[in-house]
Scaffold this motif. Structure first.
Motif, mmCIF file in Angstrom:
data_model
loop_
_atom_site.group_PDB
_atom_site.id
_atom_site.type_symbol
_atom_site.label_atom_id
_atom_site.label_comp_id
_atom_site.label_asym_id
_atom_site.label_seq_id
_atom_site.Cartn_x
_atom_site.Cartn_y
_atom_site.Cartn_z
ATOM 1 N N ILE A 50 0.861 -1.186 0.000
ATOM 2 C CA ILE A 50 0.000 0.000 0.000
ATOM 3 C C ILE A 50 0.898 1.237 0.000
ATOM 4 N N VAL A 51 0.665 2.115 -0.963
ATOM 5 C CA VAL A 51 1.460 3.335 -1.121
ATOM 6 C C VAL A 51 0.502 4.511 -1.153
ATOM 7 N N ALA A 52 0.895 5.623 -0.538
ATOM 8 C CA ALA A 52 0.007 6.785 -0.503
ATOM 9 C C ALA A 52 0.799 8.074 -0.609
ATOM 10 N N SER A 53 0.124 9.107 -1.102
ATOM 11 C CA SER A 53 0.656 10.460 -1.014
ATOM 12 C C SER A 53 0.869 10.787 0.464
ATOM 13 N N ALA A 65 4.701 6.211 2.345
ATOM 14 C CA ALA A 65 4.431 7.570 1.879
ATOM 15 C C ALA A 65 5.378 7.910 0.726
ATOM 16 N N LEU A 66 4.805 8.183 -0.446
ATOM 17 C CA LEU A 66 5.593 8.477 -1.644
ATOM 18 C C LEU A 66 5.289 9.903 -2.106
ATOM 19 N N PRO A 67 6.223 10.845 -1.937
ATOM 20 C CA PRO A 67 5.977 12.257 -2.238
ATOM 21 C C PRO A 67 5.541 12.542 -3.671
ATOM 22 N N SER A 106 10.085 6.595 5.539
ATOM 23 C CA SER A 106 11.517 6.557 5.259
ATOM 24 C C SER A 106 11.884 7.315 3.985
ATOM 25 N N ILE A 107 11.053 7.248 2.950
ATOM 26 C CA ILE A 107 11.344 7.987 1.710
ATOM 27 C C ILE A 107 11.255 9.479 1.967
ATOM 28 N N LEU A 108 10.239 9.883 2.706
ATOM 29 C CA LEU A 108 10.025 11.291 3.006
ATOM 30 C C LEU A 108 11.205 11.906 3.754
ATOM 31 N N LYS A 109 11.929 11.085 4.486
ATOM 32 C CA LYS A 109 13.025 11.584 5.315
ATOM 33 C C LYS A 109 14.362 11.636 4.574
ATOM 34 N N LYS A 110 14.391 11.158 3.342
ATOM 35 C CA LYS A 110 15.635 11.192 2.580
ATOM 36 C C LYS A 110 16.009 12.626 2.224
ATOM 37 N N GLU A 111 17.299 12.876 2.100
ATOM 38 C CA GLU A 111 17.803 14.222 1.847
ATOM 39 C C GLU A 111 17.191 14.835 0.588
#
Length: 257
Positions: free
Chosen positions: A57-60, A86-88, A119-124
């Motif tokens: 499951i992937v979400a904005s 969470a995928l920006p 985790s993706i949201l927190k990437k540089e």
């Protein structure tokens, strides 16, 4: 030569948020779901026909999309120990306050202790994900680019049935399908409507989508899909009209309220 296996995407528009109640509410930053929106999630949970097949499951990262994912797919999240990623790239198109995400810190506080993967949201490289500039800008070229990036990311996943919870306007860019777009509503998708897609590997990069026959049958009977030329003409006309009307320009939208 073995056929390339790609996942089936079950695309879902979020449930009703407070910004959906009036144009004035577009000024609410990152609004929550309404009580009726939560009821819509409960209905989707009961009616979604592929629940037992869902393996990702992937979400904005917008609050209403994450909550829609958590509430609508609660049983499979629990039974399969899934987390909502969470995928920006899946965020909405405009730079209105209602379509602009909260800070990573606020999102983390909001969903503390819940099965959400930030985790993706927190990437540089994503630290500016909610500034609506550059690759996140509210213009057609930038939105098309991040929609394609999202499709490629999903295409490379090993999971076979992926739920993607995102936004009505963005879904037209993501699917590259403008057939039922409404310039008044900003989308042709209803709240918590879902449609299923597979990847069209006949295209040059394979990162284009085609709606499954079953999905089309469920929502539109025997309606014949448009050919590529028809879709391109509608997309160009719709995008030009939307941009001329200030759809992507927050200052003009606010001036109309």
């Amino acid at each position: 030569m073995h056929a390339v296996e790609t996942p089936t995407l079950h695309l879902v528009r979020h449930a009703q948020g407070y910004h959906n109640l009036s144009v004035e509410n577009h000024s609410i930053p990152d609004p929550q779901l309404t009580p009726y929106g939560k009821e819509q999630c409960a209905s989707l949970h009961k009616s979604f026909p592929y629940m037992d097949k869902v393996d990702l499951i992937v979400a904005s990262p917008i609050k209403r999309t994450i909550y829609t994912a958590l509430l609508s797919f609660a049983s499979v999240i629990e039974s399969k120990n899934l987390r909502v990623i969470a995928l920006p790239e899946l965020q909405e198109t405009s730079d209105l306050p209602c379509d602009t995400g909260s800070s990573v810190e606020e999102v983390e506080r909001e969903f503390a202790g819940q099965p959400v993967d930030l985790s993706i949201l927190k990437k540089e490289e994503y630290k500016t994900w909610n500034n609506k500039k550059g690759r996140w800008a509210p213009n057609a070229k930038a939105i098309e680019a991040r929609a394609k990036d999202a499709r490629k990311w999903l295409m490379e996943r090993k999971e076979k049935n992926i739920v993607v919870v995102t936004h009505g306007g963005f879904l037209h860019y993501f699917t590259e399908d403008w057939a039922d777009y409404s310039n008044v509503a900003g989308t042709g998708w209803a709240n918590t409507e879902f449609r299923s897609y597979t990847f069209d590997l006949s295209k040059q990069d394979g990162a284009s989508l085609v709606e499954t026959p079953e999905s089309r049958r469920l929502r539109s009977g025997t309606e014949k899909p448009m050919d590529s030329e028809e879709k391109a003409n509608i997309q160009e006309t719709t995008q030009n009209g939307a941009e001329q009307n200030g759809y992507y320009k927050v200052s003009e939208i606010q001036a109309k309220v």
